[in-house]
Design an enzyme around this catalytic site. Sequence first.
Site, mmCIF file in Angstrom:
data_model
loop_
_atom_site.group_PDB
_atom_site.id
_atom_site.type_symbol
_atom_site.label_atom_id
_atom_site.label_comp_id
_atom_site.label_asym_id
_atom_site.label_seq_id
_atom_site.Cartn_x
_atom_site.Cartn_y
_atom_site.Cartn_z
ATOM 1 N N ASP A 36 -60.134 44.373 13.502
ATOM 2 C CA ASP A 36 -58.993 45.264 13.745
ATOM 3 C C ASP A 36 -57.654 44.613 13.377
ATOM 4 O OD1 ASP A 36 -59.157 43.389 15.688
ATOM 5 O OD2 ASP A 36 -58.782 44.749 17.375
ATOM 6 N N HIS A 240 -50.771 28.298 -11.732
ATOM 7 C CA HIS A 240 -50.732 29.143 -10.531
ATOM 8 C C HIS A 240 -51.296 28.415 -9.313
ATOM 9 C CE1 HIS A 240 -50.589 32.969 -13.240
ATOM 10 N NE2 HIS A 240 -49.405 32.397 -13.102
ATOM 11 N N ASP A 257 -42.272 26.762 -7.223
ATOM 12 C CA ASP A 257 -42.020 28.087 -7.789
ATOM 13 C C ASP A 257 -42.165 29.052 -6.619
ATOM 14 O OD1 ASP A 257 -42.064 30.568 -9.033
ATOM 15 O OD2 ASP A 257 -43.438 29.946 -10.633
ATOM 16 N N ASP A 268 -37.317 34.950 -7.967
ATOM 17 C CA ASP A 268 -38.366 34.114 -8.569
ATOM 18 C C ASP A 268 -37.699 32.870 -9.153
ATOM 19 O OD1 ASP A 268 -40.595 33.143 -9.863
ATOM 20 O OD2 ASP A 268 -40.795 34.810 -11.276
ATOM 21 N N HIS A 347 -47.253 29.191 -21.800
ATOM 22 C CA HIS A 347 -46.939 30.523 -21.280
ATOM 23 C C HIS A 347 -45.679 31.075 -21.930
ATOM 24 C CE1 HIS A 347 -43.781 28.895 -18.596
ATOM 25 N NE2 HIS A 347 -44.644 27.964 -18.219
ATOM 26 N N HIS A 351 -40.166 37.242 -17.800
ATOM 27 C CA HIS A 351 -40.688 38.589 -17.557
ATOM 28 C C HIS A 351 -39.604 39.409 -16.870
ATOM 29 C CE1 HIS A 351 -41.221 37.118 -13.394
ATOM 30 N NE2 HIS A 351 -41.700 36.024 -13.952
ATOM 31 N N HIS A 358 -43.530 40.486 -11.369
ATOM 32 C CA HIS A 358 -43.723 40.776 -12.803
ATOM 33 C C HIS A 358 -43.479 42.273 -12.907
ATOM 34 C CE1 HIS A 358 -46.440 36.980 -13.229
ATOM 35 N NE2 HIS A 358 -45.168 36.705 -13.075
ATOM 36 N N GLU A 381 -37.889 30.904 -17.845
ATOM 37 C CA GLU A 381 -38.674 29.868 -17.193
ATOM 38 C C GLU A 381 -39.522 29.003 -18.125
ATOM 39 O OE1 GLU A 381 -42.075 31.515 -14.975
ATOM 40 O OE2 GLU A 381 -41.168 33.492 -15.242
ATOM 41 N N TYR A 385 -46.072 20.819 -19.595
ATOM 42 C CA TYR A 385 -47.150 20.403 -18.690
ATOM 43 C C TYR A 385 -48.023 19.412 -19.454
ATOM 44 C CZ TYR A 385 -45.301 24.810 -17.028
ATOM 45 O OH TYR A 385 -44.434 25.813 -16.648
ATOM 46 N N ARG A 402 -41.142 22.849 -14.745
ATOM 47 C CA ARG A 402 -40.685 24.206 -15.099
ATOM 48 C C ARG A 402 -39.335 24.413 -14.413
ATOM 49 N NH1 ARG A 402 -44.941 26.709 -14.082
ATOM 50 N NH2 ARG A 402 -44.667 27.553 -11.986
ATOM 51 N N GLU A 404 -36.773 27.691 -13.620
ATOM 52 C CA GLU A 404 -36.762 29.152 -13.704
ATOM 53 C C GLU A 404 -35.576 29.743 -12.953
ATOM 54 O OE1 GLU A 404 -40.159 31.050 -11.810
ATOM 55 O OE2 GLU A 404 -39.794 32.906 -12.927
#
Length: 434
Positions: A36, A240, A257, A268, A347, A351, A358, A381, A385, A402, A404
């Site tokens: 619940d 991620h 991040d 972000d 990457h 965005h 996003h 961003e 790496y 990074r 951003e």
Amino acid sequence: MLNNTALTKRRAEFMGMLCDGIAILTTSKHLTRNRDVFYPFRPDSDFFYLTAFPEPNAAAVFVPGRDKGEYLLFCREKDPEMERWDGRRAGLEGAIEQYGADQAFPIEKLQEVLIELIPEYHNVYSQMGKDSDLDKEILSIISDLRTKSREGTKVPANFVHLDHILHEMRLIKDSEEIRTMRKAAKLAAKGHIRAMQTTRPGMYEYQVQAELEYVFLKGGGLSVAYPSIVAGGPNACILHYIDNNDRLNDGDLLLIDAGVEVDCYASDITRTFPVNGKFTGAQRDVYDVVLNAQVAAIDAVRVDRPVTDYHEVAVRTLAEGMIDIGLLRGDLEELIEKKTYRKFYMHLTGHWLGIDVHDVGDYKIGKQGRSLEPGMIVTVEPGLYIEPCKEVDEKWHNIGIRIEDDVLVRRNGPEVLTVDVPKNTDEIQAIMAD
Ligand code: GLY
Ligand code: MN
Ligand code: MN
């Protein structure tokens, strides 16, 4: 809560785009976590954009030109016994008085009202594929109407997907949305500053996450915009990473991040800084390559330039920088052409940002990057790496960086909404030493 004048204007603009049509949207379901216990409820983004209605189990119906009301909200009725357990409800009165609906109905009446309204229109606008219960209900109404068409009952001719109309609208933020996003950006910035100020070797990633999210919550940001990434040392090379359970080592970098959501609008931000407050020479070299790329890319976020340009600027500046410090060898044009840089930068550079982190909206019109317009908000961003491998000098192994920011497109140039968090190495060291 969003201001009602802005919402009324937004709804009028939306209804102006419906052609002899009825539009139907539902919000997210309240999802069970276990037994619940529920996950915290978060409204559906498109539904929220047009209604600001924050409760589950609701639907909005738009019927432009209808005498008895154009904006119908279906929601839970007030129920003192249930409200004692599960919290307050706006009820039908609140739907009208607080949320500006012309008419309100119990959610259980949705099908009954739709049966009456749908035959009046030529086009049915919905978000097919999003809420299968609603899809089934609409289809069953239409097929019933078809069986009666010989008696003269009208049947709508077209189903139209709402996403294109709504997402084009959401892409250009109005002044109310920009005000909310500024708040989210400022609050996220405060959290990042506290993270910089409190990080020490030996702490765990989740402890830094707590410092950051403490500021978010204390400032009224009731949810993160996405799970915070707090990634020390090699974890920064996992794009991620959200485990956030490693110890932070002296001499390593920490990549954070994280963004907060304010009134359902996202921020972000990414910053990368040394756990012990001082960059090593090798870390600083790589950091400055990323920073130069980020600054150059932000400068390309300009009205009338294709949204794809700033990624190209970032790639070029990163590749030049990597050649300068000796991380890549070869001819610049060839490294870009052959995408050799992707070994360290895999990457895109940003965005759309809005109600979703996003956010919605097309990036290309045909094959071309769409032109930037005032009121769009993007992230910028770039990163590098460097996983350990024998072709790369050991001093760079496991460096993940990074940077951003959130950037508003304005006629007079880009405005960095997240400008409050330092990003030069000297400024970062100063704030950490403070
Ligand atoms: N935090 C998700 C992203 O930067 O895209
Ligand atoms: Mn982002
Ligand atoms: Mn991010």
